[in-house]
Design a protein around this motif. Structure first.
Motif, short mmCIF file in Angstrom:
data_model
loop_
_atom_site.label_atom_id
_atom_site.label_comp_id
_atom_site.label_asym_id
_atom_site.label_seq_id
_atom_site.Cartn_x
_atom_site.Cartn_y
_atom_site.Cartn_z
N VAL A 99 0.84 -1.21 0.00
CA VAL A 99 0.00 0.00 0.00
C VAL A 99 0.87 1.25 0.00
CG1 VAL A 99 -1.71 1.33 1.31
CG2 VAL A 99 -1.95 -1.15 1.12
N ALA A 100 1.93 1.25 0.80
CA ALA A 100 2.82 2.41 0.85
C ALA A 100 3.53 2.63 -0.48
CB ALA A 100 3.83 2.25 1.97
N ALA A 101 3.84 1.54 -1.18
CA ALA A 101 4.54 1.64 -2.46
C ALA A 101 3.61 1.98 -3.62
CB ALA A 101 5.28 0.33 -2.75
N TRP A 102 2.30 1.87 -3.40
CA TRP A 102 1.31 2.19 -4.44
C TRP A 102 1.36 3.69 -4.71
CZ3 TRP A 102 -4.07 4.11 -3.72
CH2 TRP A 102 -4.81 4.04 -4.90
N ASP A 103 1.75 4.06 -5.95
CA ASP A 103 2.02 5.48 -6.18
C ASP A 103 1.52 5.98 -7.54
OD1 ASP A 103 3.08 7.87 -5.13
OD2 ASP A 103 4.89 7.64 -6.33
N PRO B 6 9.13 1.25 7.97
CA PRO B 6 10.37 1.87 7.48
C PRO B 6 10.09 2.95 6.43
CG PRO B 6 10.58 -0.52 7.55
CD PRO B 6 9.13 -0.22 7.79
N PRO B 7 10.71 4.12 6.53
CA PRO B 7 10.49 5.18 5.54
C PRO B 7 10.85 4.77 4.12
CG PRO B 7 11.58 6.06 7.50
CD PRO B 7 11.58 4.56 7.62
N ARG B 8 11.78 3.82 3.97
CA ARG B 8 12.20 3.41 2.63
C ARG B 8 11.08 2.72 1.87
NH1 ARG B 8 14.51 -0.29 6.14
NH2 ARG B 8 13.93 -2.48 5.78
N VAL C 180 -1.97 4.12 6.10
CA VAL C 180 -1.07 3.07 5.62
C VAL C 180 -0.29 3.56 4.41
CG1 VAL C 180 -0.90 0.69 4.80
CG2 VAL C 180 -2.63 1.29 6.50
N HIS C 181 -0.97 4.26 3.50
CA HIS C 181 -0.32 4.75 2.28
C HIS C 181 0.80 5.73 2.59
CE1 HIS C 181 -0.03 7.29 -1.41
NE2 HIS C 181 -0.08 6.10 -1.97
N SER C 182 0.64 6.51 3.66
CA SER C 182 1.67 7.50 4.02
C SER C 182 2.85 6.87 4.74
CB SER C 182 1.07 8.58 4.92
OG SER C 182 0.68 8.04 6.17
N GLY C 183 2.76 5.57 5.03
CA GLY C 183 3.83 4.90 5.74
C GLY C 183 3.83 5.16 7.23
N SER C 184 2.71 5.69 7.75
CA SER C 184 2.62 6.01 9.17
C SER C 184 2.18 4.82 10.01
CB SER C 184 1.66 7.17 9.39
OG SER C 184 2.12 8.34 8.76
#
Length: 205
Positions: A18-22, A90-92, A145-149
């Motif tokens: 989800v975080a990598a979905w861009d 992880p922010p990465r 989740v998308h923001s990586g938080s």
């Protein structure tokens, strides 16, 4: 591999994907959702509209919604977060600039708790508006989740807290808004009582 390990790995995999979905639509929409949810602005604005245009039922729904948000924030941010020490994803994992993230525990999601609490409490008083609030609440959960938080399990726990807060508020004696305050005044008063004054710093979630 144990069931607990499988669940943890699934949680991490979903969070990563989800975080990598861009896609372009997500890059535009998700940051806007995050800004609207910050400091409870979207819920105060929604409450003001309901209180101002929905008559007595709108004022009751607004008061209940914001009261539930206050309960959910205290439960998530004051009662639960200090008991956990879960690192943020992880922010990465996030292929874009996400800015500064909260330093508090990842578990549970306070933003999701507030969003679900508002929608559920409003829905118990005014079902049509509760259904309308469900969409932005779901968008807030996805954005966390998308923001990586947060991990999906953080969001799920926040949703449970939000539902419990809404149920608790509606289990109390009927909430009454002061008749002299009017619609917007009632919503403003509820905002202050729930700690959602947009001019103040909200607790990290």
């Amino acid at each position: 591999m144990t069931v607990k390990a499988i669940l943890r790995e699934t949680d991490r995999r979903i969070a990563y994907r989800v975080a990598a979905w861009d896609p372009p639509c997500a890059r535009c929409a998700m940051p806007a959702v995050g800004r609207a949810a910050r400091h409870g602005k979207v819920w105060c604005f929604s409450a003001a509209l309901m209180a101002g245009l929905g008559g007595r039922r709108g004022r009751t729904a607004a008061w209940a919604g914001l009261s539930a948000v206050g309960v959910a924030q205290v439960a998530a941010g004051v009662a639960v977060k200090p008991l956990t020490d879960r690192p943020r994803p992880p922010p990465r994992w996030v292929p874009r600039d996400i800015g500064e993230r909260p330093g508090s525990s990842s578990f549970p999601s306070g933003h999701t708790a507030a969003a679900v609490a508002f929608a559920a409490a409003v829905g118990r008083t005014w079902p049509t508006m509760g259904a309308a609030c469900a969409l932005p609440a779901a968008m807030v959960a996805l954005e966390r989740v998308h923001s990586g938080s947060h991990y999906p399990s953080d969001v799920a726990a926040g949703a449970v807290i939000g539902l419990a807060a809404a149920r608790l508020v509606h289990g109390l004696p009927p909430l009454r808004t002061p008749p002299s305050t009017g619609g917007r005044g009632a919503a403003r008063t509820a905002c202050c009582l729930s700690g959602l004054n947009p001019g103040r710093r909200a607790m990290s979630a």
